[in-house]
Structures are given as structure tokens and as C-alpha cells.
Design a protein around this motif. Sequence first.
Motif, PDB file in Angstrom:
ATOM      1  N   ASP A  27       0.847  -1.183   0.000  1.00  0.00           N
ATOM      2  CA  ASP A  27       0.000   0.000   0.000  1.00  0.00           C
ATOM      3  C   ASP A  27       0.891   1.243   0.000  1.00  0.00           C
ATOM      4  O   ASP A  27       2.099   1.168   0.231  1.00  0.00           O
ATOM      5  CB  ASP A  27      -0.894  -0.016   1.244  1.00  0.00           C
ATOM      6  N   TYR A  28       0.284   2.385  -0.260  1.00  0.00           N
ATOM      7  CA  TYR A  28       0.987   3.662  -0.172  1.00  0.00           C
ATOM      8  C   TYR A  28       0.888   4.125   1.281  1.00  0.00           C
ATOM      9  O   TYR A  28      -0.175   4.501   1.756  1.00  0.00           O
ATOM     10  CB  TYR A  28       0.332   4.666  -1.116  1.00  0.00           C
ATOM     11  N   TYR A  29       2.021   4.049   1.996  1.00  0.00           N
ATOM     12  CA  TYR A  29       1.994   4.196   3.445  1.00  0.00           C
ATOM     13  C   TYR A  29       2.261   5.610   3.943  1.00  0.00           C
ATOM     14  O   TYR A  29       2.294   5.833   5.148  1.00  0.00           O
ATOM     15  CB  TYR A  29       3.034   3.262   4.081  1.00  0.00           C
ATOM     16  N   LYS A  30       2.434   6.563   3.053  1.00  0.00           N
ATOM     17  CA  LYS A  30       2.795   7.899   3.507  1.00  0.00           C
ATOM     18  C   LYS A  30       1.764   8.480   4.472  1.00  0.00           C
ATOM     19  O   LYS A  30       2.110   9.173   5.438  1.00  0.00           O
ATOM     20  CB  LYS A  30       2.965   8.833   2.305  1.00  0.00           C
ATOM     21  N   ASP A  31       0.483   8.197   4.236  1.00  0.00           N
ATOM     22  CA  ASP A  31      -0.569   8.774   5.067  1.00  0.00           C
ATOM     23  C   ASP A  31      -1.048   7.849   6.178  1.00  0.00           C
ATOM     24  O   ASP A  31      -1.921   8.225   6.952  1.00  0.00           O
ATOM     25  CB  ASP A  31      -1.772   9.162   4.197  1.00  0.00           C
ATOM     26  N   HIS A  32      -0.500   6.653   6.260  1.00  0.00           N
ATOM     27  CA  HIS A  32      -0.906   5.759   7.336  1.00  0.00           C
ATOM     28  C   HIS A  32      -0.401   6.282   8.669  1.00  0.00           C
ATOM     29  O   HIS A  32       0.683   6.860   8.755  1.00  0.00           O
ATOM     30  CB  HIS A  32      -0.354   4.351   7.099  1.00  0.00           C
ATOM     31  N   VAL A  33      -1.175   6.087   9.709  1.00  0.00           N
ATOM     32  CA  VAL A  33      -0.756   6.521  11.045  1.00  0.00           C
ATOM     33  C   VAL A  33      -0.466   5.293  11.901  1.00  0.00           C
ATOM     34  O   VAL A  33      -1.103   4.248  11.769  1.00  0.00           O
ATOM     35  CB  VAL A  33      -1.840   7.386  11.717  1.00  0.00           C
ATOM     36  N   GLU A  34       0.524   5.432  12.762  1.00  0.00           N
ATOM     37  CA  GLU A  34       0.837   4.375  13.703  1.00  0.00           C
ATOM     38  C   GLU A  34      -0.106   4.494  14.889  1.00  0.00           C
ATOM     39  O   GLU A  34      -0.190   5.534  15.533  1.00  0.00           O
ATOM     40  CB  GLU A  34       2.295   4.490  14.161  1.00  0.00           C
ATOM     41  N   VAL A  35      -0.818   3.428  15.154  1.00  0.00           N
ATOM     42  CA  VAL A  35      -1.784   3.431  16.250  1.00  0.00           C
ATOM     43  C   VAL A  35      -1.202   2.657  17.424  1.00  0.00           C
ATOM     44  O   VAL A  35      -0.630   1.583  17.255  1.00  0.00           O
ATOM     45  CB  VAL A  35      -3.121   2.803  15.807  1.00  0.00           C
ATOM     46  N   ALA A  36      -1.330   3.216  18.621  1.00  0.00           N
ATOM     47  CA  ALA A  36      -0.798   2.576  19.816  1.00  0.00           C
ATOM     48  C   ALA A  36      -1.488   1.234  20.057  1.00  0.00           C
ATOM     49  O   ALA A  36      -2.584   0.973  19.554  1.00  0.00           O
ATOM     50  CB  ALA A  36      -0.986   3.491  21.023  1.00  0.00           C
ATOM     51  N   THR A  92      -9.228   9.453  10.862  1.00  0.00           N
ATOM     52  CA  THR A  92      -8.230   8.862  11.753  1.00  0.00           C
ATOM     53  C   THR A  92      -6.923   9.639  11.719  1.00  0.00           C
ATOM     54  O   THR A  92      -6.324   9.937  12.766  1.00  0.00           O
ATOM     55  CB  THR A  92      -7.970   7.392  11.367  1.00  0.00           C
ATOM     56  N   ILE A  93      -6.471   9.972  10.517  1.00  0.00           N
ATOM     57  CA  ILE A  93      -5.193  10.679  10.381  1.00  0.00           C
ATOM     58  C   ILE A  93      -5.274  12.058  11.020  1.00  0.00           C
ATOM     59  O   ILE A  93      -4.350  12.490  11.728  1.00  0.00           O
ATOM     60  CB  ILE A  93      -4.806  10.787   8.891  1.00  0.00           C
TER      61      ILE A  93
END
Length: 434
Positions: free
Chosen positions: A145-154, A401-402
Motif C-alpha cells: 500500500d501507499y503508506y505515507k498517510d498511514h498513522v501508527e496506532v498505539a 483517523t489521520i
Amino acid sequence: MTTRKIFVLDTSVLLYDKTSIHSFPGNDVVIPLKVLDELDRFKDKPNLVGENARYINRYLDNLRQIGQLDKSVVIEGSDQTIRIEIHTQENELIPTSLDARSADNIILGTALYLANTQDARPLIVVTKDINLRVKCDALGLAAEDYYKDHVEVAESGFYEGVGSIQLNNEQLEKLFKDGSVEVSSPDLLENQLIIGTGPAGQSALAIKRDTHLRNMGNPENHLSTVIKLQPRNKEQSFALWLLSEPSIPLVSITGIAGSGKTFLTLMAGLAALIDGKYERIVITRSIEPVGRDLGYLPGSLDEKIRPWLAPIMDNVRHAFKDVTYFQCMIDKGQIEIAPLAYIRGRTFNNAFIIVDEAQNATVHELKTIITRVGKDSKIVLLGDVEQVDTPYIDSRSNGLTITVEKFKGHRLTGHINLKKGQRSDLASAAADIL
């Protein structure tokens, strides 16, 4: 030394984020020729997708001044190269069970051709299309996937906007008496809603502002005497406080279906409008239909958007048992419906802006909306991040989410997650069981 990689970009990535073409420094980007053909289909669209298609076309046209696009053109300042790949050989490389005329399969054929003819460097297909990633994996191609906009979730999950702290009797007394108390806790974020608990089990609802806890008290609500609006749990109390606090212009409210997101926001907006705090309410949402698209619905723009207003009208009818006054406010321009596709270029001053179903918008669409907010305005993002209907985005990559994760702790924003359904016992049971 880091090995240069070859990234094959799918159309979906370029249409999703126009800056994706610049996002692979130190590597080689390959754009299959078929992608240009697909971009051409979107360049006339008036929305964000059309803008992205036009940007990519103009950028590639400018690259022609530097070098030939069928060769590797070096991008100044990033050590990244871009080239257009014209070879596919799809009839030889794609299994006969796949349609060789399909755009996705032609792009897949280009990636297979490169994998068979290039050196041993890693080759990765980057696409927002889940099915294309599955096809790549089945054919032995690396895909992601294109991960630039993905956020790391705790590990604890998405940010819910609520925290807790232990207070002694003196701190609790000061919080109730003076309205605020100074605290020192690095774990508490700015504008986080705090449940302060005393040694004897007593508690207080507060909000973290600078180095203090500020007693939230009773949320200001001008309409409470008219519609008897009262929060049904502490999360709704927090939501009403955020919605009525003028120093927090960006509020996000998430929660399960029937938890009161739209109802509380609409009522707070109407209260502020009647009180003269804002000149108008602007309602917008991402149009993601289950069946036919918006353009196929008959009538004018107002008539086309009316089916998407049904949830708003349901809440008004529940509160006032009638929608006549609400319709009059629409006719007078006090309430405006602004389709997301036509919001670019506008500025909303002195307005209460409601973005419903924000989880179906990309972060780039929400950025477009938020940057429309003018002076003395407030914007509220509503949605359930577990119910994403838009292709290519999910619970971790949707705009809501982001936005929540990137803005958490900022002095201009506040967030709350409503956990309990209030629509009916049946609706709550269905949300849990089904």
C-alpha cells in the motif's frame, strides 16, 4: 549503503495523492504507460481527483524539458528518478485466466516485464487497490500500500480523547472551588478530557489546558430548555463542552452508530446560531453511495443532495417533532448544504461547519475542507472509523483517523470518542452482536 529500489506506481496512488510522485527519494519510480491513459479519464473532473490527475500530467510535461521520459529522468534535490515504461508483454506474462485488456492487468504485465528484465534490485508495486496487491502476490511480485498517510496506532487503540488522573483532596477542592488546579503529568495532552479521581472515590470532569486542569462544569447549551437536551454519559458531556468552547475551532467526534455524534453536533450548532455566535451552519459530507452515484440522481443540485440530508432531517425531526423551521433556515441561507466536490476555493467565515461521515474522506479531502475555515468559525468532523465505505482507504488510512492522530494535543483541537449507543436498545445490541 541502502539499495536503490524500483517502485512501480499504480494509477490509484497518483489519484489519491499528487505528491506521491515525489515521495520516493533515493529510488527509481516507474510509471506504466497505461497509467497515463487512465489519468486522462480523470483530468476533467472538478474534484480533488481531477486536480491530482492534472497535476501529474503537468509535472510529467515539465520533466520533458529535462530529459526523455522513456529514460530515467533525475529529479533535482532528491536523487529520485522517474521514467515511463512502455513495454508490457502482457500476453506472454499474464496468465490466460486474467483479462489482458484490463487496465490493472496491463499495469501488472508491466511490472512482470520489469521484474524479468531489470537487475536484481528490489521491485515493488505500490497501489491502493487491494485486489491488485493480491494479484501481485499470487504472481510472485512484491506489492504494498501507499503508506505515507498511514498513522501508527498505539497498542491500546485509537486516540479516544479521554484520560484520567489521581487527585488529592486539596486538588479536588481547588478544582471545584476555583475552577482549575495546576497539575504535572507528562501523559496528559492539551485539550484532553480528564476524569479526576479523589482518594474517597469522588470524581470531577475536567479538561487539560496548558499546565492546569479546568473544571468543565455543565456544558453551555442554550437549547436545553427548548428540547431538554441533556448528556446521557460523561463522553457526551465532554462532546457538548468541546462543541460550545469557542477557543477550540477544530473538534472531532467518533463513535459507533447511534452514539449521538450528529444529534449533539447539530443541536450545539443550532444553539450557537440562535445565540448569534455564528451567522450560518454549513453541512457537508463525503458522498460515497452504495448504489448510484450523485450525478445520476434527478433534479437540481439541491434535489440531488437531499437524499444525503436524510440523517440530518431525522435528527431535527426527533428534536423538534417538525422540520418546517429547519427548512425555513435553509431557505434563508442560515443553513447551507455544501457538497464536498464543490467546496474548493470557498472560505467560511463566522460559520459552524459540520463534516458528516468524515471517515469516508481522504486526508487530502479533509485538508481541503479544514483549510476553508475562516475567521470566527468552528469545524466539527464526525464519523465512525470502523465503517469506511470508500475504496482504497481503511480504519488507519482514512482522513478522520489521520486528522485525529496528527492533531491530538494541539491547542486548537479537541477529540472525543462516544462508546455507548443511545439510539435504542436494539441498535446497541446489533452494534455489539452483528
